[in-house]
Scaffold this motif. Sequence first.
Motif, PDB file in Angstrom:
ATOM      1  N   GLY A  71      44.600  40.839  16.981  1.00 33.74           N
ATOM      2  CA  GLY A  71      43.992  41.224  17.938  1.00 33.74           C
ATOM      3  C   GLY A  71      44.003  41.827  18.323  1.00 33.74           C
ATOM      4  N   LEU A  72      45.132  42.898  19.049  1.00 37.62           N
ATOM      5  CA  LEU A  72      44.716  44.126  19.311  1.00 37.62           C
ATOM      6  C   LEU A  72      44.395  45.062  18.573  1.00 37.62           C
ATOM      7  CD1 LEU A  72      48.768  44.172  21.315  1.00 37.62           C
ATOM      8  CD2 LEU A  72      46.676  44.543  22.205  1.00 37.62           C
ATOM      9  N   ARG A  73      44.994  44.650  17.304  1.00 35.55           N
ATOM     10  CA  ARG A  73      44.237  46.219  16.105  1.00 35.55           C
ATOM     11  C   ARG A  73      42.977  45.635  16.175  1.00 35.55           C
ATOM     12  NH1 ARG A  73      41.840  44.540  12.233  1.00 35.55           N
ATOM     13  NH2 ARG A  73      42.258  42.574  12.099  1.00 35.55           N
ATOM     14  N   ALA A  74      42.316  44.803  16.309  1.00 34.96           N
ATOM     15  CA  ALA A  74      40.278  44.677  16.296  1.00 34.96           C
ATOM     16  C   ALA A  74      40.200  44.959  17.618  1.00 34.96           C
ATOM     17  CB  ALA A  74      40.598  42.966  15.927  1.00 34.96           C
ATOM     18  N   GLU A  78      37.306  48.094  17.651  1.00 36.92           N
ATOM     19  CA  GLU A  78      35.982  47.506  19.002  1.00 36.92           C
ATOM     20  C   GLU A  78      36.390  48.812  19.770  1.00 36.92           C
ATOM     21  OE1 GLU A  78      35.332  44.876  22.422  1.00 36.92           O
ATOM     22  OE2 GLU A  78      36.225  43.734  20.863  1.00 36.92           O
ATOM     23  N   LEU A  79      36.870  49.550  20.662  1.00 38.05           N
ATOM     24  CA  LEU A  79      36.802  50.325  21.677  1.00 38.05           C
ATOM     25  C   LEU A  79      36.433  51.670  21.062  1.00 38.05           C
ATOM     26  CD1 LEU A  79      39.687  49.042  23.518  1.00 38.05           C
ATOM     27  CD2 LEU A  79      37.741  49.443  24.538  1.00 38.05           C
ATOM     28  N   LEU A  80      37.171  52.084  19.357  1.00 38.18           N
ATOM     29  CA  LEU A  80      37.154  53.454  19.060  1.00 38.18           C
ATOM     30  C   LEU A  80      35.648  53.313  19.351  1.00 38.18           C
ATOM     31  CD1 LEU A  80      38.958  53.334  15.774  1.00 38.18           C
ATOM     32  CD2 LEU A  80      39.041  54.949  17.615  1.00 38.18           C
ATOM     33  N   GLY A  81      34.271  53.006  18.831  1.00 42.68           N
ATOM     34  CA  GLY A  81      32.799  53.389  19.784  1.00 42.68           C
ATOM     35  C   GLY A  81      33.078  53.868  20.607  1.00 42.68           C
ATOM     36  N   ALA A  82      34.015  53.160  22.141  1.00 44.03           N
ATOM     37  CA  ALA A  82      33.292  53.392  23.074  1.00 44.03           C
ATOM     38  C   ALA A  82      33.107  55.219  23.856  1.00 44.03           C
ATOM     39  CB  ALA A  82      34.074  52.992  24.720  1.00 44.03           C
ATOM     40  N   ASP A  83      31.849  55.128  25.315  1.00 46.99           N
ATOM     41  CA  ASP A  83      31.961  56.864  25.277  1.00 46.99           C
ATOM     42  C   ASP A  83      33.112  57.261  25.864  1.00 46.99           C
ATOM     43  OD1 ASP A  83      29.647  56.227  24.375  1.00 46.99           O
ATOM     44  OD2 ASP A  83      28.407  55.241  26.565  1.00 46.99           O
ATOM     45  N   ASP A  84      33.934  56.264  26.591  1.00 40.86           N
ATOM     46  CA  ASP A  84      34.814  56.977  27.985  1.00 40.86           C
ATOM     47  C   ASP A  84      36.463  57.105  26.874  1.00 40.86           C
ATOM     48  OD1 ASP A  84      37.037  58.109  29.571  1.00 40.86           O
ATOM     49  OD2 ASP A  84      36.836  56.536  30.707  1.00 40.86           O
ATOM     50  N   PRO A  85      36.590  57.924  26.106  1.00 37.23           N
ATOM     51  CA  PRO A  85      38.015  57.105  25.602  1.00 37.23           C
ATOM     52  C   PRO A  85      39.434  57.220  26.376  1.00 37.23           C
ATOM     53  CG  PRO A  85      36.604  59.805  24.430  1.00 37.23           C
ATOM     54  CD  PRO A  85      35.823  59.325  25.439  1.00 37.23           C
ATOM     55  N   GLY A 127      49.253  47.687  11.751  1.00 37.52           N
ATOM     56  CA  GLY A 127      47.669  48.140  12.072  1.00 37.52           C
ATOM     57  C   GLY A 127      46.905  47.505  13.300  1.00 37.52           C
ATOM     58  N   MET A 128      48.198  47.111  14.026  1.00 35.15           N
ATOM     59  CA  MET A 128      47.966  47.317  15.841  1.00 35.15           C
ATOM     60  C   MET A 128      48.347  48.869  15.947  1.00 35.15           C
ATOM     61  SD  MET A 128      50.457  45.957  18.804  1.00 35.15           S
ATOM     62  CE  MET A 128      51.769  46.935  17.500  1.00 35.15           C
ATOM     63  N   ARG A 129      49.742  49.594  15.929  1.00 39.06           N
ATOM     64  CA  ARG A 129      49.915  50.660  15.645  1.00 39.06           C
ATOM     65  C   ARG A 129      48.934  51.839  15.144  1.00 39.06           C
ATOM     66  NH1 ARG A 129      55.663  51.320  14.261  1.00 39.06           N
ATOM     67  NH2 ARG A 129      56.168  53.502  15.270  1.00 39.06           N
ATOM     68  N   ALA A 130      48.154  51.118  13.944  1.00 40.22           N
ATOM     69  CA  ALA A 130      47.279  52.213  13.575  1.00 40.22           C
ATOM     70  C   ALA A 130      45.789  52.891  14.566  1.00 40.22           C
ATOM     71  CB  ALA A 130      47.163  51.916  11.784  1.00 40.22           C
ATOM     72  N   GLY A 131      45.331  51.868  15.360  1.00 40.19           N
ATOM     73  CA  GLY A 131      44.636  50.826  15.757  1.00 40.19           C
ATOM     74  C   GLY A 131      45.037  51.853  16.770  1.00 40.19           C
ATOM     75  N   GLY A 132      45.924  51.879  17.945  1.00 43.57           N
ATOM     76  CA  GLY A 132      46.328  52.492  18.995  1.00 43.57           C
ATOM     77  C   GLY A 132      46.531  54.363  18.400  1.00 43.57           C
ATOM     78  N   ALA A 134      44.824  56.090  16.857  1.00 47.69           N
ATOM     79  CA  ALA A 134      43.110  56.203  16.026  1.00 47.69           C
ATOM     80  C   ALA A 134      43.023  56.694  18.047  1.00 47.69           C
ATOM     81  CB  ALA A 134      42.013  55.599  16.095  1.00 47.69           C
ATOM     82  N   LEU A 135      42.988  55.521  18.863  1.00 44.45           N
ATOM     83  CA  LEU A 135      42.325  56.017  20.157  1.00 44.45           C
ATOM     84  C   LEU A 135      43.168  56.818  20.863  1.00 44.45           C
ATOM     85  CD1 LEU A 135      42.140  51.716  21.267  1.00 44.45           C
ATOM     86  CD2 LEU A 135      40.170  53.114  21.163  1.00 44.45           C
ATOM     87  N   LEU A 136      44.395  57.094  20.769  1.00 43.44           N
ATOM     88  CA  LEU A 136      45.647  58.060  21.438  1.00 43.44           C
ATOM     89  C   LEU A 136      45.382  59.640  20.976  1.00 43.44           C
ATOM     90  CD1 LEU A 136      47.952  59.117  22.748  1.00 43.44           C
ATOM     91  CD2 LEU A 136      49.393  58.702  21.428  1.00 43.44           C
ATOM     92  N   VAL A 137      44.531  59.355  19.341  1.00 36.61           N
ATOM     93  CA  VAL A 137      44.477  60.346  19.424  1.00 36.61           C
ATOM     94  C   VAL A 137      42.899  61.069  19.753  1.00 36.61           C
ATOM     95  CG1 VAL A 137      43.386  62.279  17.255  1.00 36.61           C
ATOM     96  CG2 VAL A 137      45.547  60.672  17.099  1.00 36.61           C
ATOM     97  N   ARG A 138      42.031  60.292  19.985  1.00 37.33           N
ATOM     98  CA  ARG A 138      40.258  60.563  19.919  1.00 37.33           C
ATOM     99  C   ARG A 138      40.704  60.642  21.540  1.00 37.33           C
ATOM    100  NH1 ARG A 138      36.294  56.286  21.819  1.00 37.33           N
ATOM    101  NH2 ARG A 138      34.380  57.855  22.002  1.00 37.33           N
ATOM    102  N   ALA A 139      41.180  60.522  22.422  1.00 38.94           N
ATOM    103  CA  ALA A 139      41.797  60.449  24.133  1.00 38.94           C
ATOM    104  C   ALA A 139      42.351  61.934  23.712  1.00 38.94           C
ATOM    105  CB  ALA A 139      42.292  60.110  24.368  1.00 38.94           C
ATOM    106  N   GLN A 140      42.791  62.618  23.430  1.00 36.84           N
ATOM    107  CA  GLN A 140      43.638  63.915  23.163  1.00 36.84           C
ATOM    108  C   GLN A 140      42.276  64.773  22.561  1.00 36.84           C
ATOM    109  OE1 GLN A 140      47.604  62.810  20.575  1.00 36.84           O
ATOM    110  NE2 GLN A 140      48.505  63.048  22.054  1.00 36.84           N
ATOM    111  N   GLU A 141      41.821  64.084  21.968  1.00 36.90           N
ATOM    112  CA  GLU A 141      40.667  65.198  21.123  1.00 36.90           C
ATOM    113  C   GLU A 141      40.357  65.845  22.003  1.00 36.90           C
ATOM    114  OE1 GLU A 141      39.647  63.676  17.469  1.00 36.90           O
ATOM    115  OE2 GLU A 141      41.510  64.606  16.685  1.00 36.90           O
ATOM    116  N   ALA A 142      39.965  65.042  22.751  1.00 37.49           N
ATOM    117  CA  ALA A 142      38.711  64.628  23.832  1.00 37.49           C
ATOM    118  C   ALA A 142      38.962  65.400  25.729  1.00 37.49           C
ATOM    119  CB  ALA A 142      38.037  63.410  24.378  1.00 37.49           C
TER     120      ALA A 142
END
Length: 189
Positions: A71-74, A78-85, A127-132, A134-142
């Motif tokens: 569920g956390l991976r999913a 889902e959150l990867l497309g959010a406007d606010d990383p 899978g959960m860690r990979a999702g997290g 990706a979210l962390l890297v996206r926020a760092q890149e922003a």
Amino acid sequence: MPNQGRPMRADARRNYERLLAEARAVVSEQGTDASLEEVARRAGVGIGTLYRHFPTREALLEALLRDRFDGLRAYAEELLGADDPFGALVAWLHRIASGTAVYHGLAQAMMAALQDETSDLYVSCHGMRAGGRALLVRAQEAGKVRPDAQPHDVLYLAGMVATAAEQSPGDTSLHDRLFTYVVDGLRTR
């Protein structure tokens, strides 16, 4: 899930799902040392049926954790497309920290699964860690999260918030305060 090599009969599938649902409720009420007999009773099955699906307490907890990790991976996907990383990362971490606190003793089991590559949970955990990550890297890149924040450190922090709150059940605001400190510490300055 048991018998992964062959499909479950419909009644076995219903029993499995009912056992998991009742286990979530019982473990939420009683912690990870919850009575397995109570789980079976509430699911309306005999203890033998529970043990056919979950031969040990650990197998039942692993099923609960696997469900949680998936569920956390999913949710991360889902959150990867959010406007606010940054907001997406915070929402995901909050779900980890608050969800882990639901079951007394689950934070320690979750942290152990994050480290044990031989665990049956590792694939779901990965899978959960990979999702997290990706979210962390996206926020760092922003430019919203400090560049030295490491994915596994951030997961540990979320788990530690739940563990600390578990140790002080009388302080109902401790979880939220600690989570706020973690989030503030992740922000870029």
